[in-house]
Motif scaffolding. Structure first.
Motif, PDB file in Angstrom:
ATOM      1  N   ALA A  30      28.606  27.606  49.286  1.00 50.90           N
ATOM      2  CA  ALA A  30      28.419  28.406  47.884  1.00 50.90           C
ATOM      3  C   ALA A  30      28.625  29.836  48.181  1.00 50.90           C
ATOM      4  CB  ALA A  30      27.295  27.912  47.157  1.00 50.90           C
ATOM      5  N   GLU A  31      27.727  30.381  49.276  1.00 55.65           N
ATOM      6  CA  GLU A  31      27.811  31.683  49.746  1.00 55.65           C
ATOM      7  C   GLU A  31      29.190  32.249  50.148  1.00 55.65           C
ATOM      8  OE1 GLU A  31      25.340  34.648  52.747  1.00 55.65           O
ATOM      9  OE2 GLU A  31      25.176  32.479  52.816  1.00 55.65           O
ATOM     10  N   ALA A  32      29.947  31.397  50.881  1.00 54.89           N
ATOM     11  CA  ALA A  32      31.207  31.717  51.484  1.00 54.89           C
ATOM     12  C   ALA A  32      32.255  32.035  50.307  1.00 54.89           C
ATOM     13  CB  ALA A  32      31.759  30.535  52.277  1.00 54.89           C
ATOM     14  N   ALA A  33      31.877  31.018  49.345  1.00 50.47           N
ATOM     15  CA  ALA A  33      32.955  31.113  47.838  1.00 50.47           C
ATOM     16  C   ALA A  33      32.528  32.275  47.347  1.00 50.47           C
ATOM     17  CB  ALA A  33      32.741  29.831  47.229  1.00 50.47           C
ATOM     18  N   VAL A  34      31.080  32.844  47.203  1.00 45.34           N
ATOM     19  CA  VAL A  34      30.868  33.964  46.548  1.00 45.34           C
ATOM     20  C   VAL A  34      31.421  35.179  47.312  1.00 45.34           C
ATOM     21  CG1 VAL A  34      29.060  35.509  45.815  1.00 45.34           C
ATOM     22  CG2 VAL A  34      28.911  33.004  45.524  1.00 45.34           C
ATOM     23  N   ARG A  35      31.575  35.198  48.685  1.00 44.75           N
ATOM     24  CA  ARG A  35      32.257  36.082  49.408  1.00 44.75           C
ATOM     25  C   ARG A  35      33.610  36.236  49.194  1.00 44.75           C
ATOM     26  NH1 ARG A  35      28.800  38.473  52.937  1.00 44.75           N
ATOM     27  NH2 ARG A  35      26.743  37.659  53.500  1.00 44.75           N
ATOM     28  N   ALA A  36      34.184  34.899  49.154  1.00 48.02           N
ATOM     29  CA  ALA A  36      35.846  35.082  48.732  1.00 48.02           C
ATOM     30  C   ALA A  36      36.055  35.610  47.122  1.00 48.02           C
ATOM     31  CB  ALA A  36      36.017  33.344  48.835  1.00 48.02           C
ATOM     32  N   VAL A  37      35.040  35.285  46.322  1.00 48.31           N
ATOM     33  CA  VAL A  37      35.370  36.131  45.276  1.00 48.31           C
ATOM     34  C   VAL A  37      35.422  37.450  45.412  1.00 48.31           C
ATOM     35  CG1 VAL A  37      34.013  36.527  42.624  1.00 48.31           C
ATOM     36  CG2 VAL A  37      34.244  34.235  43.810  1.00 48.31           C
ATOM     37  N   VAL A  61      50.646  39.563  39.938  1.00 46.97           N
ATOM     38  CA  VAL A  61      49.928  39.867  41.128  1.00 46.97           C
ATOM     39  C   VAL A  61      48.300  39.847  40.694  1.00 46.97           C
ATOM     40  CG1 VAL A  61      48.866  41.376  42.986  1.00 46.97           C
ATOM     41  CG2 VAL A  61      51.515  41.076  42.612  1.00 46.97           C
ATOM     42  N   SER A  62      48.299  40.533  39.798  1.00 44.91           N
ATOM     43  CA  SER A  62      46.622  40.678  39.441  1.00 44.91           C
ATOM     44  C   SER A  62      46.251  39.359  38.740  1.00 44.91           C
ATOM     45  CB  SER A  62      46.615  41.866  37.910  1.00 44.91           C
ATOM     46  OG  SER A  62      45.152  41.726  37.705  1.00 44.91           O
ATOM     47  N   ASN A  63      47.081  38.634  37.978  1.00 39.19           N
ATOM     48  CA  ASN A  63      46.776  37.366  37.257  1.00 39.19           C
ATOM     49  C   ASN A  63      46.453  36.312  38.622  1.00 39.19           C
ATOM     50  OD1 ASN A  63      46.708  38.301  34.626  1.00 39.19           O
ATOM     51  ND2 ASN A  63      48.774  37.689  34.431  1.00 39.19           N
ATOM     52  N   ASP A  64      47.367  36.329  39.497  1.00 39.91           N
ATOM     53  CA  ASP A  64      47.296  35.402  40.644  1.00 39.91           C
ATOM     54  C   ASP A  64      45.853  35.466  41.353  1.00 39.91           C
ATOM     55  OD1 ASP A  64      49.620  34.338  39.989  1.00 39.91           O
ATOM     56  OD2 ASP A  64      50.717  35.421  41.923  1.00 39.91           O
ATOM     57  N   LEU A  65      45.730  36.889  41.429  1.00 40.67           N
ATOM     58  CA  LEU A  65      44.312  36.843  42.116  1.00 40.67           C
ATOM     59  C   LEU A  65      43.192  36.752  41.059  1.00 40.67           C
ATOM     60  CD1 LEU A  65      45.089  40.738  43.759  1.00 40.67           C
ATOM     61  CD2 LEU A  65      44.634  38.617  44.999  1.00 40.67           C
ATOM     62  N   MET A  66      43.079  37.056  40.002  1.00 41.72           N
ATOM     63  CA  MET A  66      42.102  36.587  39.030  1.00 41.72           C
ATOM     64  C   MET A  66      41.907  35.177  38.974  1.00 41.72           C
ATOM     65  SD  MET A  66      39.790  37.237  37.068  1.00 41.72           S
ATOM     66  CE  MET A  66      39.703  38.996  36.800  1.00 41.72           C
ATOM     67  N   THR A  67      43.264  34.304  39.199  1.00 47.94           N
ATOM     68  CA  THR A  67      42.975  33.070  38.943  1.00 47.94           C
ATOM     69  C   THR A  67      42.464  32.249  40.358  1.00 47.94           C
ATOM     70  OG1 THR A  67      45.111  32.887  37.581  1.00 47.94           O
ATOM     71  CG2 THR A  67      44.468  30.826  38.864  1.00 47.94           C
ATOM     72  N   ALA A  68      42.716  32.923  41.491  1.00 48.07           N
ATOM     73  CA  ALA A  68      41.855  32.576  42.664  1.00 48.07           C
ATOM     74  C   ALA A  68      40.572  33.136  42.707  1.00 48.07           C
ATOM     75  CB  ALA A  68      42.886  33.180  43.870  1.00 48.07           C
ATOM     76  N   GLU A  69      40.247  34.154  41.965  1.00 51.17           N
ATOM     77  CA  GLU A  69      38.889  34.619  42.078  1.00 51.17           C
ATOM     78  C   GLU A  69      38.045  33.526  41.167  1.00 51.17           C
ATOM     79  OE1 GLU A  69      36.392  38.555  40.611  1.00 51.17           O
ATOM     80  OE2 GLU A  69      38.651  38.541  40.849  1.00 51.17           O
ATOM     81  N   CYS A  70      38.818  32.915  40.024  1.00 51.59           N
ATOM     82  CA  CYS A  70      38.003  32.179  39.181  1.00 51.59           C
ATOM     83  C   CYS A  70      37.754  30.638  39.844  1.00 51.59           C
ATOM     84  CB  CYS A  70      38.682  31.968  37.872  1.00 51.59           C
ATOM     85  SG  CYS A  70      38.686  33.519  36.675  1.00 51.59           S
ATOM     86  N   ALA A  71      38.724  30.456  40.640  1.00 52.28           N
ATOM     87  CA  ALA A  71      38.799  29.238  41.447  1.00 52.28           C
ATOM     88  C   ALA A  71      37.674  29.364  42.234  1.00 52.28           C
ATOM     89  CB  ALA A  71      40.177  28.880  42.062  1.00 52.28           C
ATOM     90  N   ALA A  72      37.329  30.417  43.083  1.00 52.46           N
ATOM     91  CA  ALA A  72      36.448  30.581  44.037  1.00 52.46           C
ATOM     92  C   ALA A  72      35.139  30.639  43.353  1.00 52.46           C
ATOM     93  CB  ALA A  72      36.620  31.860  44.776  1.00 52.46           C
TER      94      ALA A  72
END
Length: 887
Positions: A52-59, A164-175
């Protein structure tokens, strides 16, 4: 004859060394296995917290890349606009000024690209988000190359950065979702959600200036050059601002309020709002440049707020990991400790078994000296052999000893005295004991008869005046120690003298015996009914919860005594009752008798057949309650009661299925009386039946009016109306007729009326169950309200005349996973018995989604709709399949 130990008895059992080996091995193995299982589970919690901590860092890393990429949009768009030949004409400035502005824009674009590249490089290879970072890096490289060659149109440029922004936001939400899915505590999950909320605002904010500039300089562009795109982006931005009010952390909310109210935010929002006329900037390059800088400052401030939220989430995730690690450490330490304790304990037990032989020898010595010690035939085979022999030797002596002790302590009803004793000596001793028991019992029976005659009335067998005084005095002494209230009811019969005069004393005696019997049946177990003499009785009540309980008892006694008595012909007497209360045992018995007698006299003066209480404070309270009851009755007469309707929606399809009618009291002066102030008063009296009748008639009339104004499509489901029925009304014999009258008056089909009752009423009163069966036979639907707060078991549902369960809001709103699983089990069980399920108090989207996943049928609550007045509720009904607007 005493049983002697046999060879078989001596050799039964397990060898001593087997016990010792088991004592050492079994605890150690059990503790080791248990410690290992717990440690494995705790280790899994540590790994989950670490992921979970790694996922938050990925965010955090992905948001840094997204923020940097969005910072490229403005300077890149500025270069593209300036390079347009028509820019100078549109701006009305000289070419050399545009060239200067282009240099600033190019420098800004270069710096923004460097920041983006640094953020991309900060994403470690193989980490969560690395694949997205690699994909985004390739897209940016291709987009930048096209920009540098001048081959990308303004709209393509904006859409490229938007992707690009949407791809990153999608990945951020997934993380973020991955972090929450690891089962982190609620506070960490809310912190991750705060990061997503602020990041969404930052993303929407970064798009406002490009859309605004696009509407100025690219009026022919389909996307960013249209005012519609600008307005649409503004709506998304303002909605994201509203979402910021839901931040879970107070520090983030305070920081957001400070930023929102700053001159930077308010100025930019005032300029970029679609209501602003953009023509003022089209000829002012300086103001455009200022806009670009202020927009960048605003984006930087929001990025800083995102970073703060990320830091908070990281701190909480790290704390979760440390907590899990601490649990693992404690588990291991506890396991090691338990192993050590088990080892020491096993050794100690082994030595104890070894010592049992020496202890057994000591017991044998004490028995030989006349002490009948306990000898247990347990332990290793060798110990069992000796124990069986000693136990058989002392068994007869112990039974003789037990019978002698029972006689000595006066326990003549002990079953031991009826058991024969072994051996010739035992027979002689047992016969002697039986003779002693018979003599003592005869003496006790005679003493009891004399004592009972001295303290009880011979006619009614009730305690007499002297005993009543003694009992009240003792009760007051107990009340002084406990601080509880004691009540005394003085009962004076009305019309008894007339019975004696007209029917004779034999009839009068029969009346007194029957009155005594009825009073004993009416009081609680533990309360005492006494006869003072003549036609006067008292009832001692302890402990007393409230004075109202005493008045209720007095009213029951008045009703019981007032029933006709058959004495060779029916006669009837009444009762005037005075009630006195000692709140802490401070009064003496004589004073309490005097107060109760005075209150009884007042009851006679006020009309007989009633009860009066000798307590000014309670009298005022009862007067206030009577005033409220009178006000409720007047409100029903004067039309002050109102109904509001809370919609009930289908969980799966979000379609209207019906309403729940809720009563409100609005006085003529406009003051609204809260339901919790008048409904309990109504429920304590028969007024609640009148209130229920009014609600039934009004609710059915209103639904019938709605149906007439908006006829349903043939074959489509029609909305229902649910009405709460009180327990008092449900047990009233007129309840079936009341429901039938309401349906007949309104013309509403019975299938569209739902009666809601509490499960406590169903369990406590069988009459209520009978009435519900009759109502259901009429076609009316029955719902159990607030299911789960009473004592109804799920297995009872199959035998109850109900159609629907309403799960109490406390279970729906509970964050406890166990409570949530219980809701799912109730839904599944209800469906098994063919019942529909309604969830009450749905106030959060997550609750609604969980109910939908669990297969819940219907729901109501503030998330869906608040209670509505009739006009607003009627507007929800549509002729086509009952569609409802979004709430």
């Amino acid at each position: 004859m005493a049983l002697m130990p046999t060879d078989r008895t001596r050799h039964r059992g397990t060898a001593l060394w087997c016990y010792l080996a088991a004592l050492v091995a079994v605890p150690l193995i059990g503790v080791g296995v248990l410690t290992t299982l717990i440690a494995v589970h705790a280790s899994g919690d540590v790994d989950s917290a670490r992921r979970a901590e790694a996922a938050v860092r990925a965010v955090a890393r992905l948001d840094a890349v997204r923020t940097a990429a969005e910072q490229e949009i403005l300077p890149t768009l500025a270069v593209a606009v300036i390079d347009d030949p028509s820019a100078a004409t549109a701006l009305g400035v000289s070419p050399w000024m545009l060239a200067s502005a282009r240099g600033l824009a190019v420098d800004g674009a270069v710096q923004a690209r460097a920041v983006t590249d640094a953020a991309l490089a900060a994403v470690p290879a193989g980490s969560s988000g690395a694949a997205v970072a690699e994909h985004v890096s390739a897209d940016l490289a291709e987009l930048r190359a096209g920009v540098d060659r001048g081959q990308v149109r303004l709209e393509q440029l904006y859409l490229g950065y938007l992707d690009v922004s949407n791809d990153l936001m999608t990945a951020e939400c997934a993380a973020a979702a991955a972090a929450v899915s690891e089962g982190v505590p609620a506070r960490t999950a809310r912190a991750v959600q705060d990061v997503e909320t602020i990041a969404t605002l930052a993303q929407d904010a970064s798009r406002q200036t490009p859309l605004y500039l696009g509407s100025l300089f690219a009026p022919d562009t389909a996307l960013i050059g249209s005012r519609l795109a600008w307005e649409t982006g503004w709506l998304s931005y303002t909605d994201a601002q509203r979402q910021m009010e839901e931040l879970s952390q107070e520090s983030l909310r305070a920081a957001w309020v400070q930023l929102r109210e700053s001159e930077l935010m308010t100025g930019l929002d005032a300029l970029l709002t679609p209501a602003t006329t953009p023509s003022a900037l089209t000829t002012d390059v300086g103001r455009l440049t200022e806009l670009l800088y202020r927009s960048g400052d605003r984006d930087a401030a929001l990025a800083q707020l995102v970073g703060t939220a990320v830091d908070e989430a990281l701190a909480l995730a790290a704390a979760d990991r440390e907590d899990a690690a601490a649990v693992l450490r404690r588990t291991i330490e506890l396991g090691i400790g338990l192993l050590l304790v088990s080892t020491v304990g096993a050794v100690w037990l082994g030595r104890t078994v070894s010592r049992s032989l020496g202890l057994l020898a000591g017991q044998a010595t004490r028995i030989s000296e006349g002490e009948l010690v306990e000898v247990e035939a347990r332990g290793p085979r060798e110990v069992r052999t000796v124990s069986a022999a000693l136990g058989a030797a002392v068994a007869g002596l112990r039974r003789i000893q037990d019978q002698a002790r029972a006689v000595a302590r006066g326990d003549l009803d002990d079953a031991l005295l009826d058991q024969p004793l072994p051996g010739p000596l035992g027979e002689v001793v047992h016969a002697s004991i039986q003779q002693i028991v018979t003599s003592v019992r005869q003496r006790e029976e005679l003493q009891f008869a004399l004592a009972h005659r001295a303290t009880h009335d011979p006619l009614t067998e009730l305690p007499n005046r002297a005993q009543a005084l003694t009992l009240v005095t003792s009760a007051l002494h107990r009340a002084r120690r406990s601080g509880e209230m004691t009540g005394l009811l003085f009962v004076d019969l009305d019309g008894f003298k007339a019975v004696n005069d007209s029917r004779g004393h034999a009839a009068g005696d029969a009346v007194l015996r029957e009155v005594a019997r009825r009073m004993r049946a009416a009081v609680r177990a533990g309360d005492v009914v006494c006869r003072l003499g003549g036609d006067e009785f008292v009832v001692l009540v302890e402990p007393v919860e409230t004075e109202r309980d005493l008045m209720d008892l007095a009213e029951r006694l008045v009703a019981a005594v007032g029933e006709p008595v058959d004495v060779g012909g029916l006669v009837q007497v009444g009762a005037s009752i005075g009630v006195a209360v000692s709140r802490d045992g401070g009064a003496d018995a004589d004073a309490l008798f005097a107060e109760a007698g005075t209150a009884a006299e007042r009851a006679k003066r006020h009309g007989r057949g009633r009860a009066e209480i000798f307590d000014d404070a309670l009298r005022q309270q009862l007067a206030s309650r009577a005033a409220t009851e009178a006000a409720i009755a007047a409100a029903l007469t004067n039309g002050e009661m109102r109904l509001v309707y809370q919609p009930v929606l289908d969980v799966a399809e979000q379609r209207l299925r019906g309403f729940e009618a809720l009563v409100r009291w609005v006085r003529q002066d406009g003051v609204v009386v809260p339901p919790d102030e008048f409904i309990p008063v109504a429920e304590s009296s028969s007024l609640v039946c009148d209130l229920d009748r009014w609600v039934l008639h009004e609710a059915t009339r209103q639904l019938a009016a709605w149906r007439a104004g908006a006829p349903a499509v043939p074959g489509a489901a029609e909305p229902t109306v649910a009405v709460n029925v009180s327990g008092r009304h449900l047990t009233d014999r007129r309840v079936v007729a009341d429901v039938a009258d309401a349906l007949a008056a309104s013309g509403l089909p019975p299938r569209l009326l739902v009666l809601e009752v509490t499960e406590t009423v169903l369990v406590d009163d069988p009459v209520a169950m009978t009435h519900l069966s009759e109502l259901r036979a009429m076609g009316v639907a029955i719902a159990i309200d607030d299911f789960g707060t009473g004592y109804t078991s799920i297995g009872q549902l199959r035998h109850m005349p109900v159609d629907t369960l309403k799960i109490d809001r406390s279970f729906v709103a509970s964050p406890d996973p166990g409570q949530q699983e219980l809701v799912g089990l109730v839904i599944s069980a209800a469906h098994t018995f063919g019942l529909d399920v309604v969830a009450e108090g749905v106030e959060e989207p997550a609750q609604l989604e969980r109910l939908r996943a669990q297969g819940c049928d219907l729901a109501q609550g503030y998330l869906l709709h608040r209670p509505l007045p009739p006009e607003a509720a009627g507007a929800l009904i549509r002729p086509m399949a009952g569609a409802v607007p979004a709430s």
